[in-house]
Write a protein that holds these residues in place. Structure first.
Motif, PDB file in Angstrom:
ATOM      1  N   UNK A  26       1.046  -1.436  -0.439  1.00  0.00           N
ATOM      2  CA  UNK A  26       0.890   0.183   0.157  1.00  0.00           C
ATOM      3  C   UNK A  26       0.569   1.125  -0.369  1.00  0.00           C
ATOM      4  N   UNK A  27       1.707   1.217   0.534  1.00  0.00           N
ATOM      5  CA  UNK A  27       2.620   2.773   1.340  1.00  0.00           C
ATOM      6  C   UNK A  27       3.372   2.436  -0.478  1.00  0.00           C
ATOM      7  N   UNK A  28       3.970   1.405  -1.453  1.00  0.00           N
ATOM      8  CA  UNK A  28       4.565   2.050  -2.920  1.00  0.00           C
ATOM      9  C   UNK A  28       3.763   2.216  -3.658  1.00  0.00           C
ATOM     10  N   UNK A  29       2.863   1.931  -3.626  1.00  0.00           N
ATOM     11  CA  UNK A  29       1.197   2.448  -4.372  1.00  0.00           C
ATOM     12  C   UNK A  29       1.344   3.705  -3.925  1.00  0.00           C
ATOM     13  N   UNK A  30       1.202   4.656  -2.951  1.00  0.00           N
ATOM     14  CA  UNK A  30       1.064   5.925  -2.872  1.00  0.00           C
ATOM     15  C   UNK A  30       2.297   6.540  -2.729  1.00  0.00           C
ATOM     16  N   UNK A  31       3.314   5.967  -3.283  1.00  0.00           N
ATOM     17  CA  UNK A  31       4.278   6.894  -3.185  1.00  0.00           C
ATOM     18  C   UNK A  31       4.792   6.602  -4.660  1.00  0.00           C
ATOM     19  N   UNK A  32       4.230   5.860  -5.955  1.00  0.00           N
ATOM     20  CA  UNK A  32       4.176   5.294  -6.538  1.00  0.00           C
ATOM     21  C   UNK A  32       2.895   6.862  -7.228  1.00  0.00           C
ATOM     22  N   UNK A  33       1.884   6.919  -7.025  1.00  0.00           N
ATOM     23  CA  UNK A  33       0.596   8.040  -6.860  1.00  0.00           C
ATOM     24  C   UNK A  33       1.547   9.301  -6.799  1.00  0.00           C
ATOM     25  N   UNK A  82      -6.557   5.320   1.297  1.00  0.00           N
ATOM     26  CA  UNK A  82      -6.172   3.906   2.006  1.00  0.00           C
ATOM     27  C   UNK A  82      -6.901   5.115   3.612  1.00  0.00           C
ATOM     28  N   UNK A  83      -6.897   5.894   3.548  1.00  0.00           N
ATOM     29  CA  UNK A  83      -7.332   6.162   4.573  1.00  0.00           C
ATOM     30  C   UNK A  83      -6.223   5.442   6.012  1.00  0.00           C
ATOM     31  N   UNK A  84      -4.909   5.913   5.717  1.00  0.00           N
ATOM     32  CA  UNK A  84      -4.115   5.340   6.936  1.00  0.00           C
ATOM     33  C   UNK A  84      -4.100   3.862   6.824  1.00  0.00           C
ATOM     34  N   UNK A  85      -5.317   2.771   6.277  1.00  0.00           N
ATOM     35  CA  UNK A  85      -4.227   1.590   5.976  1.00  0.00           C
ATOM     36  C   UNK A  85      -3.723   1.117   5.311  1.00  0.00           C
ATOM     37  N   UNK A  86      -3.444  -0.116   5.380  1.00  0.00           N
ATOM     38  CA  UNK A  86      -3.916  -1.332   5.997  1.00  0.00           C
ATOM     39  C   UNK A  86      -3.715  -1.017   7.414  1.00  0.00           C
ATOM     40  N   UNK A  87      -3.921  -1.277   8.689  1.00  0.00           N
ATOM     41  CA  UNK A  87      -2.573  -2.015  10.190  1.00  0.00           C
ATOM     42  C   UNK A  87      -2.608  -0.766   9.856  1.00  0.00           C
ATOM     43  N   UNK A  88      -2.529   0.841   9.868  1.00  0.00           N
ATOM     44  CA  UNK A  88      -0.859   2.117   9.594  1.00  0.00           C
ATOM     45  C   UNK A  88      -0.768   2.225   9.066  1.00  0.00           C
ATOM     46  N   UNK A  89      -0.511   0.865   8.073  1.00  0.00           N
ATOM     47  CA  UNK A  89       0.774   1.570   6.902  1.00  0.00           C
ATOM     48  C   UNK A  89       1.084   2.501   6.488  1.00  0.00           C
ATOM     49  N   UNK A  90       0.044   2.888   6.117  1.00  0.00           N
ATOM     50  CA  UNK A  90       0.156   4.052   5.297  1.00  0.00           C
ATOM     51  C   UNK A  90      -0.891   5.429   6.099  1.00  0.00           C
ATOM     52  N   UNK A  91      -0.173   5.291   7.109  1.00  0.00           N
ATOM     53  CA  UNK A  91      -1.135   5.965   7.922  1.00  0.00           C
ATOM     54  C   UNK A  91       0.151   7.529   8.818  1.00  0.00           C
ATOM     55  N   UNK A  92       0.746   8.125   7.451  1.00  0.00           N
ATOM     56  CA  UNK A  92       0.865   9.511   7.467  1.00  0.00           C
ATOM     57  C   UNK A  92       1.076  10.787   8.769  1.00  0.00           C
ATOM     58  N   UNK A  93       1.477  11.211   9.120  1.00  0.00           N
ATOM     59  CA  UNK A  93       1.639  12.308  10.196  1.00  0.00           C
ATOM     60  C   UNK A  93       0.376  13.199   9.756  1.00  0.00           C
TER      61      UNK A  93
END
Length: 289
Positions: A151-158, A231-242
């Motif tokens: 999930x975080x890699x997808x956000x980095x790509x976008x 993602x709304x910060x999910x899954x399991x907080x993996x993309x929960x940025x500050x």
């Protein structure tokens, strides 16, 4: 006296606008960080540093800080490296080059919400284009936005796809400012393309790199819309940025005091990072060829 005041009168509306919408909110946020307020009652008792102590004692805060640091550490070098590489090929004033510049810059001026919605569909597990492409090659579908690792890699790509055009345009301006005589002299001395790029281009484009580095790090630590939509910060907080955590604390849980404390911490962190970068890279930045 009137002649001396005239320039200040012209800029007074802009100064007033910046003061009302920038400096006043900063001071108000600092004040609220020392108070307890639920956004609904008029009472705002002073609690001192309790909001900061409570925030710093939470595991969620440190996990979010770690995720944000990883996001910035990957996305910023990736953006700058790709931007410099692409800009090196688009410095020529040709029709194709101009069209490609416009195509690359278009995502930057496109609504972030629209981009996030489109990529949410692209990376959908059941009907997304990414998994459709994988099925075409006989590969099983992937849970892009439900996998904590991906999930975080997808956000980095976008985020990289959206911001890359701005970096390319700025780099093109920096590359075009380098005197052609330096490249001619390097060619006469028998310099190879890689050597010329490393010894001529890289040092002279360092002011542009430094500017983009500062801007990119600030932007990476303030990413919110893409996270909130996809993602709304999910899954399991993996993309929960500050900033996503700040929004949740302040505007979902209505803990304005602690949300303001997080905003102040983020502000201090960004200022500290800017000072560190200035100290490390300041001696390597030369503004004259």
């Amino acid at each position: 006296m009137l002649r001396k005041l005239t320039p200040y009168l012209f800029v007074a509306p802009l100064i007033a606008f910046i003061a009302v919408f920038t400096y006043v909110p900063i001071v108000s946020s600092l004040n609220l960080s020392f108070r307890e307020w639920d956004f609904l009652t008029p009472n705002m008792p002073f609690v001192g540093l309790d909001n900061y102590r409570e925030l710093l004692s939470k595991r969620d805060f440190w996990a979010s800080l770690h995720v944000t640091a990883v996001f910035a550490a990957i996305s910023v070098p990736l953006r700058l490296a790709l931007a410099l590489l692409i800009a090196s090929y688009l410095t020529r004033e040709t029709l194709v080059s101009r069209l490609l510049r416009g195509a690359l810059f278009l995502p930057y001026v496109t609504s972030t919400v629209s981009i996030a919605v489109v990529f949410s569909w692209v990376f959908s597990t059941d009907y997304g284009m990414a998994n459709a492409a994988l099925r075409f090659f006989g590969i099983a579908k992937v849970s892009w936005l439900q996998d904590p690792t991906l999930a975080l890699w997808v956000l980095i790509f976008v985020n990289t796809w959206k911001q890359l055009g701005y970096d390319v345009v700025i780099y093109i301006a920096g590359l075009q400012a380098i005197p052609q005589e330096l490249y001619d002299a390097a060619a006469v001395d028998g310099g190879r393309p890689g050597h010329v790029f490393r010894r001529v281009t890289m040092p002279l484009v360092m002011p542009t790199t430094y500017f983009l580095l500062v801007i990119s790090v600030i932007e990476a630590f303030q990413v919110f819309t893409i996270v909130n939509v996809m993602t709304r910060g999910g899954p399991a907080g993996a993309t929960d940025l500050l900033v996503n955590q700040l929004y949740r604390i302040g505007f979902v849980l209505f803990d304005i005091g602690q949300g303001s404390a997080l905003a102040v911490i983020l502000f201090v962190l960004l200022v500290a990072l800017a000072l560190i970068k200035s100290r490390i890279l300041g001696k390597r930045v030369h503004y004259e060829a």
